[in-house]
Design an enzyme around this catalytic site. Sequence first.
Site, PDB file in Angstrom:
ATOM      1  N   TRP A   1      97.865 -14.240 -36.636  1.00 29.00           N
ATOM      2  CA  TRP A   1      96.576 -13.549 -36.799  1.00 29.00           C
ATOM      3  C   TRP A   1      96.240 -13.179 -38.246  1.00 29.00           C
ATOM      4  O   TRP A   1      95.402 -12.321 -38.491  1.00 29.00           O
ATOM      5  CB  TRP A   1      96.511 -12.285 -35.914  1.00 29.00           C
ATOM      6  CG  TRP A   1      97.152 -12.440 -34.583  1.00 29.00           C
ATOM      7  CD1 TRP A   1      96.949 -13.460 -33.693  1.00 29.00           C
ATOM      8  CD2 TRP A   1      98.105 -11.571 -33.974  1.00 29.00           C
ATOM      9  NE1 TRP A   1      97.709 -13.279 -32.567  1.00 29.00           N
ATOM     10  CE2 TRP A   1      98.431 -12.116 -32.720  1.00 29.00           C
ATOM     11  CE3 TRP A   1      98.712 -10.376 -34.368  1.00 29.00           C
ATOM     12  CZ2 TRP A   1      99.354 -11.530 -31.854  1.00 29.00           C
ATOM     13  CZ3 TRP A   1      99.623  -9.779 -33.508  1.00 29.00           C
ATOM     14  CH2 TRP A   1      99.936 -10.357 -32.272  1.00 29.00           C
TER      15      TRP A   1
ATOM     16  N   ASP B   1     103.269 -17.234 -31.070  1.00 28.11           N
ATOM     17  CA  ASP B   1     102.509 -15.983 -31.209  1.00 28.11           C
ATOM     18  C   ASP B   1     103.337 -14.883 -31.881  1.00 28.11           C
ATOM     19  O   ASP B   1     104.501 -15.095 -32.242  1.00 28.11           O
ATOM     20  CB  ASP B   1     102.040 -15.563 -29.801  1.00 28.11           C
ATOM     21  CG  ASP B   1     100.643 -14.974 -29.815  1.00 28.11           C
ATOM     22  OD1 ASP B   1     100.238 -14.420 -30.848  1.00 28.11           O
ATOM     23  OD2 ASP B   1      99.963 -15.055 -28.778  1.00 28.11           O
TER      24      ASP B   1
ATOM     25  N   ASP C   1      91.854 -12.494 -32.500  1.00 24.71           N
ATOM     26  CA  ASP C   1      91.319 -13.451 -31.513  1.00 24.71           C
ATOM     27  C   ASP C   1      89.801 -13.563 -31.545  1.00 24.71           C
ATOM     28  O   ASP C   1      89.087 -12.569 -31.666  1.00 24.71           O
ATOM     29  CB  ASP C   1      91.728 -13.019 -30.099  1.00 24.71           C
ATOM     30  CG  ASP C   1      93.214 -13.215 -29.860  1.00 24.71           C
ATOM     31  OD1 ASP C   1      93.949 -13.521 -30.822  1.00 24.71           O
ATOM     32  OD2 ASP C   1      93.640 -13.063 -28.700  1.00 24.71           O
TER      33      ASP C   1
HETATM   34  C1  GLA Z   1      97.290 -13.710 -28.504  1.00 24.02           C
HETATM   35  C2  GLA Z   1      96.778 -14.971 -29.176  1.00 24.02           C
HETATM   36  C3  GLA Z   1      95.803 -15.680 -28.255  1.00 24.02           C
HETATM   37  C4  GLA Z   1      96.503 -16.011 -26.931  1.00 24.02           C
HETATM   38  C5  GLA Z   1      97.073 -14.748 -26.314  1.00 24.02           C
HETATM   39  C6  GLA Z   1      97.952 -15.054 -25.116  1.00 24.02           C
HETATM   40  O1  GLA Z   1      96.277 -12.765 -28.341  1.00 24.02           O
HETATM   41  O2  GLA Z   1      96.178 -14.679 -30.395  1.00 24.02           O
HETATM   42  O3  GLA Z   1      95.286 -16.853 -28.846  1.00 24.02           O
HETATM   43  O4  GLA Z   1      97.504 -16.955 -27.174  1.00 24.02           O
HETATM   44  O5  GLA Z   1      97.866 -14.018 -27.248  1.00 24.02           O
HETATM   45  O6  GLA Z   1      98.528 -13.933 -24.578  1.00 24.02           O
END
Ligand code: GLA
Length: 396
Positions: free
Chosen positions: A181, A147, A202
């Site tokens: 992202w 991440d 997300d």
């Molecule tokens: C981010 C990621 C999600 C998930 C969360 C966990 O938002 O994009 O897919 O892994 O963190 O905290």
Amino acid sequence: MKKLTILLLIFLSVTSFAQKFEDLAQTPPMGWNSWNKFGCNVSEKLICEMADAMVNNGMLEAGYTYLVIDDCWQVSRDSLGNIVVDPERFPNGMKAVADYVHKKGLKFGIYSCAGSATCQGRPGSRGYQFQDARTYAKWGVDYLKYDWCNEEGQNAKAAYKTMSDALKECGRPIVFSICEWGENKPWEWGKGIGHLWRTTADIRDCYQCTFDWGGLGVLDIIDKQAALQQHAGPGHWNDPDMLEVGNGGMTFDEYKTHFTMWAMLAAPLMAGNDLRNMDVQTKEILTNADVIAVNQDKLGQQATKFMDMGEYEIWAKPLANGEVAVCFMNRTSQPWKLNYDWKKQTMYFATEVSVHKKEYNVFDLWEHKNVGKTSDRLVKDIPPHGVLVVRLSVVK
Ligand code: GLA
């Protein structure tokens, strides 16, 4: 001489691991991830029950191989810098969980972060990349989702390359999922560093909705994929985020659209629902072998938006063996009364596929049957927010 042989052996083993890394994920990875349904509520019990479910309910057989624990499994680092697993939630440690998952015939995945802390404030891997990669290899990790929270101004490409190098040297083939992202256009630098990269913020469990903090519904995510087609291929995939199918926020037709379009986009198919109690419709969607075959097609091409008529769209995904999948997508909240004349199609679906040169069978991937030929009109009511997806194969 002996020294030379040893050096040669080391060289060979390092290069063979490097090759293995490149060869991973030749088709989009399929599996399950804990985040969308369970958030921080992960434990050994949950993961083992999910592994049992994947074997017993046909998910493994349908191709879902990776079982991935997302954020919150980690609590601290010990005095030597080793990552510490939550002892209450994982009382037997992570290797025991990995062993259990492997015994079931599944692969095991885990989550960390390029920043100093994960998105949920757990210890991240910044400064510990090589140590963490070695730990993962020791546990038997097969997949790492990495991440981008608390990145503290790092250069994204460099940060992901450091963990990629660590994985390449850890002695175990590990699929590397870049979860950045799309902020620094990972599709431009991710190939060779990782096997898949998130392209958006997300996903939320809705057809069309946006959130201030960046969460997106299915339709907005689809819209953001259209321009990225050329960056996907075997071993390197655009990742429009994990599936919400079965989590309750969308209708049956909307979930079918979500799943179909992820398949068309050659996206990783990571289920995100509770597999222990799937209803019939959720199972029908997630285990649709005809749709999965489009996703897993060896050619590895992401669909292009072939025709944009505003509220109606047609997407085409060229497949191996000169076939093509064609998806008619209805964005409106009214039925689309489709009456489609293939012969009026002036464009080519793909270099080899032309309805003007050959005749094709039209196979409906949700009805699981031939619904005519390209010399016939394709007539169907496509439900609100729904799709019709067909596969064209040459009439012999
Ligand atoms: C981010 C990621 C999600 C998930 C969360 C966990 O938002 O994009 O897919 O892994 O963190 O905290």
